[in-house]
Design an enzyme around this catalytic site. Structure first.
Site, PDB file in Angstrom:
ATOM      1  N   HIS A   1       0.411   5.137   8.794  1.00 55.49           N
ATOM      2  CA  HIS A   1       1.277   3.994   9.096  1.00 55.49           C
ATOM      3  C   HIS A   1       2.659   4.152   8.469  1.00 55.49           C
ATOM      4  O   HIS A   1       3.658   3.732   9.062  1.00 55.49           O
ATOM      5  CB  HIS A   1       0.571   2.659   8.753  1.00 55.49           C
ATOM      6  CG  HIS A   1       0.940   2.000   7.482  1.00 55.49           C
ATOM      7  ND1 HIS A   1       0.361   2.314   6.272  1.00 55.49           N
ATOM      8  CD2 HIS A   1       1.822   0.993   7.233  1.00 55.49           C
ATOM      9  CE1 HIS A   1       0.875   1.536   5.326  1.00 55.49           C
ATOM     10  NE2 HIS A   1       1.763   0.724   5.874  1.00 55.49           N
ATOM     11  N   SER A  36       0.830  -1.205   0.000  1.00 54.04           N
ATOM     12  CA  SER A  36       0.000   0.000   0.000  1.00 54.04           C
ATOM     13  C   SER A  36       0.860   1.248   0.000  1.00 54.04           C
ATOM     14  O   SER A  36       0.517   2.245  -0.638  1.00 54.04           O
ATOM     15  CB  SER A  36      -0.958  -0.002   1.193  1.00 54.04           C
ATOM     16  OG  SER A  36      -0.242  -0.062   2.412  1.00 54.04           O
ATOM     17  N   GLU A  37       1.997   1.238   0.727  1.00 46.57           N
ATOM     18  CA  GLU A  37       2.929   2.365   0.705  1.00 46.57           C
ATOM     19  C   GLU A  37       4.370   1.891   0.820  1.00 46.57           C
ATOM     20  O   GLU A  37       4.664   0.873   1.458  1.00 46.57           O
ATOM     21  CB  GLU A  37       2.646   3.364   1.837  1.00 46.57           C
ATOM     22  CG  GLU A  37       1.501   4.316   1.578  1.00 46.57           C
ATOM     23  CD  GLU A  37       0.220   3.881   2.247  1.00 46.57           C
ATOM     24  OE1 GLU A  37      -0.824   4.513   2.027  1.00 46.57           O
ATOM     25  OE2 GLU A  37       0.254   2.868   2.986  1.00 46.57           O
ATOM     26  N   THR A  38       5.246   2.666   0.217  1.00 48.39           N
ATOM     27  CA  THR A  38       6.698   2.525   0.331  1.00 48.39           C
ATOM     28  C   THR A  38       7.252   3.901   0.650  1.00 48.39           C
ATOM     29  O   THR A  38       6.831   4.898   0.061  1.00 48.39           O
ATOM     30  CB  THR A  38       7.309   1.998  -0.975  1.00 48.39           C
ATOM     31  OG1 THR A  38       6.766   0.708  -1.271  1.00 48.39           O
ATOM     32  CG2 THR A  38       8.822   1.898  -0.883  1.00 48.39           C
ATOM     33  N   PHE A  91       5.073   6.952  -1.033  1.00 45.98           N
ATOM     34  CA  PHE A  91       4.484   6.593  -2.322  1.00 45.98           C
ATOM     35  C   PHE A  91       3.566   5.382  -2.185  1.00 45.98           C
ATOM     36  O   PHE A  91       3.896   4.413  -1.489  1.00 45.98           O
ATOM     37  CB  PHE A  91       5.583   6.238  -3.336  1.00 45.98           C
ATOM     38  CG  PHE A  91       6.400   7.408  -3.800  1.00 45.98           C
ATOM     39  CD1 PHE A  91       6.122   8.032  -5.007  1.00 45.98           C
ATOM     40  CD2 PHE A  91       7.444   7.896  -3.022  1.00 45.98           C
ATOM     41  CE1 PHE A  91       6.874   9.117  -5.436  1.00 45.98           C
ATOM     42  CE2 PHE A  91       8.198   8.976  -3.445  1.00 45.98           C
ATOM     43  CZ  PHE A  91       7.918   9.593  -4.649  1.00 45.98           C
TER      44      PHE A  91
END
Length: 286
Positions: free
Chosen positions: A85, A54-56, A74
């Protein structure tokens, strides 16, 4: 003839951390790349798309004198100015990597949304909820779409509010946690609306509220544990006295996760926190 060549790939510290849980693989995973200062936006976006999370996030030196570090966040398709998070997971990795805050007990993260304070309380990190950039009533046409998407009667939506602090959330209050857990959404009916649903548990339950968040068009569709939504929901619910000044929200139950978000209002700030667990550490060629 001179050619402009992209910098050669090199090994960079890489961590995958599970956020809002002390049980590995029961929270919300986050990929974190450290030493990312020379990476371009395009390289970051490409790698975030590849991780399929979901995110990096990417850790960089700060540009603001009050910040301890800078982060860029991102999804697989776009950059976010702020997300919950990723903030806690990035702070966890920065500290594990030997980062020392300028102020004891509190670190300051610089992101596109500005400066975000993160405090340490034992083994838990918590961020100060950023101001909402949009709040207030939701148009009736949008509420009708949300009710259709949640497959509930319109009157089941006891209240709703825009809760925008980066992602464009709409918060919806239902009468009970059981109703939240019973939702079987029709995401297509919601169109492009990002919707978070919250309902109270019975008094003897471990958590005070149950939360679910839905992101139409996203590959994941339902997010395991969502810091940004919980931050906005806390400001809304505590401000309207629907929630006490401190509470615990459970999220991810329907996905087999055990996310726990701790909320506490102190001296005008609302702190949103939880535990993080490192699951993978090493390096990545980037």
């Amino acid at each position: 003839m001179t050619r402009n060549l992209a910098p050669a790939r090199r090994r960079r510290p890489f961590t995958q951390v599970d956020v809002f849980t002390d049980e590995p693989y029961r929270g919300n995973p986050l990929a974190v790349v450290a030493d990312a200062e020379d990476l371009s936006t395009e390289q970051m976006q490409q790698f975030a798309n590849w991780t399929n999370l979901s995110e990096t996030t990417f850790l960089l030196p700060p540009t603001h004198p009050d910040a301890d570090y800078r982060v860029r966040i991102f999804t697989a398709h776009e950059e976010f100015p702020f997300a919950g998070h990723p903030t806690l997971g990035s702070a966890h990795v920065w500290l594990e990597g030997g980062g020392v805050p300028k102020r004891e007990g509190v670190l300051v993260q610089e992101c596109a949304a500005g400066l975000v304070r993160v405090k340490r309380d034992g083994g838990q990190l918590a961020f100060a909820a950023p101001p909402l950039t949009r709040s207030g009533p939701v148009a009736e046409a949008d509420l009708a779409r949300i009710a259709a998407g949640l497959r509930v009667p319109r009157q089941a939506l006891l209240d709703a509010s825009w809760l925008v602090n980066g992602p464009g959330w709409i918060g919806v209050l239902l009468a009970s946690a059981a109703q939240v857990l019973a939702i079987r959404p029709d995401l297509a009916a919601m169109g492009d609306l990002k919707v978070g649903v919250i309902g109270p548990h019975d008094a003897d339950a471990e958590a005070d509220f149950e939360v679910r968040t839905f992101i139409p068009g996203d590959a994941a569709a339902e997010d395991p544990v969502t810091g940004s939504f919980n931050a906005g929901a806390a400001q809304w619910l505590i401000g309207s006295r629907r929630a006490p000044s401190s509470y615990t929200a459970a999220q991810g139950t329907m996905l087999g996760r055990a996310g726990r978000v701790r909320v506490e209002a102190v001296d005008g700030d609302i702190w949103v926190g939880g535990r993080s667990t490192t699951c993978i550490s090493g390096d990545v060629l980037l």
